[in-house]
Design an enzyme around this catalytic site. Sequence first.
Site, PDB file in Angstrom:
ATOM      1  N   HIS A 128     -28.730  24.222  17.187  1.00 34.99           N
ATOM      2  CA  HIS A 128     -29.057  25.127  16.070  1.00 34.99           C
ATOM      3  C   HIS A 128     -29.489  26.479  16.617  1.00 34.99           C
ATOM      4  CE1 HIS A 128     -30.177  26.731  12.324  1.00 34.99           C
ATOM      5  NE2 HIS A 128     -31.266  26.037  12.057  1.00 34.99           N
ATOM      6  N   ASP A 152     -25.162  35.192  17.025  1.00 26.47           N
ATOM      7  CA  ASP A 152     -25.845  35.114  18.311  1.00 26.47           C
ATOM      8  C   ASP A 152     -25.137  35.888  19.416  1.00 26.47           C
ATOM      9  OD1 ASP A 152     -27.959  33.318  17.526  1.00 26.47           O
ATOM     10  OD2 ASP A 152     -26.451  31.751  17.395  1.00 26.47           O
ATOM     11  N   HIS A 212     -18.331  29.292  14.563  1.00 26.53           N
ATOM     12  CA  HIS A 212     -19.411  28.989  13.624  1.00 26.53           C
ATOM     13  C   HIS A 212     -18.994  27.843  12.718  1.00 26.53           C
ATOM     14  CE1 HIS A 212     -22.417  29.544  10.416  1.00 26.53           C
ATOM     15  NE2 HIS A 212     -23.122  30.191  11.319  1.00 26.53           N
TER      16      HIS A 212
END
Length: 384
Positions: free
Chosen positions: A224, A321, A266
């Site tokens: 996560h 990210d 993702h």
Amino acid sequence: MSEELKKGLEGVLVAESSLSFIDGEAGRLVYRGYDIEELAAEASFEEVLYLLWNGELPTREQLETFAASMAEDRAVDERVLDTAAALAEADEEPMAALRTLASFLSSDDPESDVAADDLDAARRKGRRVTAKIPTVLAAFDRYRRGEEPLSPREDLGHAANFLYMLTGEEPDDVAEETFDQALTLHADHGLNASTFTAMVVGSTMADLYSAVTAGVGALSGPLHGGANQDVMEMLLDIDAAGEDPVEYVERRRSDDDGWRVPGMGHRVYSVKDPRAVILERKSEELGQTSGEAKWYEMADAIEHHFQAAGLAEKGIAPNVDFYSGTVYYQLGIPVDMFTPIFAMSRVGGWIGHTLEYQAENRLIRPRARYTGPTEATFVPLDER
């Protein structure tokens, strides 16, 4: 006929929510009807928190009152700081330290004994824990560097105050705006693992501190949170080796079939994450102003390599990210603090979803398909 098993609750609807909407195919993220690009560019993080928790953007007067309350709530009890110091001395991992500190913050809450179904009190608790998390994170990091923590400043916004408490220097306008935008981009993202965990805890009518602590625990798992740290560590490895970033990526992929480029792909988006689009621009801007453009340039080279190879068309495109790590690094944030920073922002979504669910609460109680024996014969202990 047996019911269909949905591992990981894939595609299962468990609640209705008006907080955020994700269109994975179009690459769109919306908070309460507002596109994330507009909120990141025009609204402060405090405005976004108010929006998530109250359902509408604040007026100027409402924002001033809310922001002032947030600023007043930043200070923490000395016992909390002593705990942060002890955790730093024990060389605790930052997310584990945050888990402990988030739980301990309830001891200093003036409404700790108010029932969880008092949603107005719960909203105030949420505001207080959100205000204090930056204070304890900055204190923990300074303690482990052998420095004393700095008191929060009420004259600075949420983003600027954290950077000041962490680094000891008031950030310039570019740094403040960039970090404020990063907080907004990470504030909510539907029922991700940590948000769902917080909501499940909230469904028992546990208080906000329990829900937030549970959210921190869920976010600490490598599946996560943590990808932005992995991205930055990859770029640091590339820089230290003096290797070409594309050659590095292809070498790692060929040497280890299980290795994946961190920050790529993702669970929801089949195209480039809209948050990555914004953070890419901020990473480039920071690189130009600081003279450290190499971090952006390496990430950009890897992204363009994936595009040229046709991988982006298969959904292997940058997520939030991929560029956030380079942004945080250029702001002077230690690499192992990246996931706690994620928590510092996502707490807004944890609280918003928990409050929303508790307003029409039903205990979340899924079932598992039993696969064990049903007619085992008990053997007394002495005969086993």
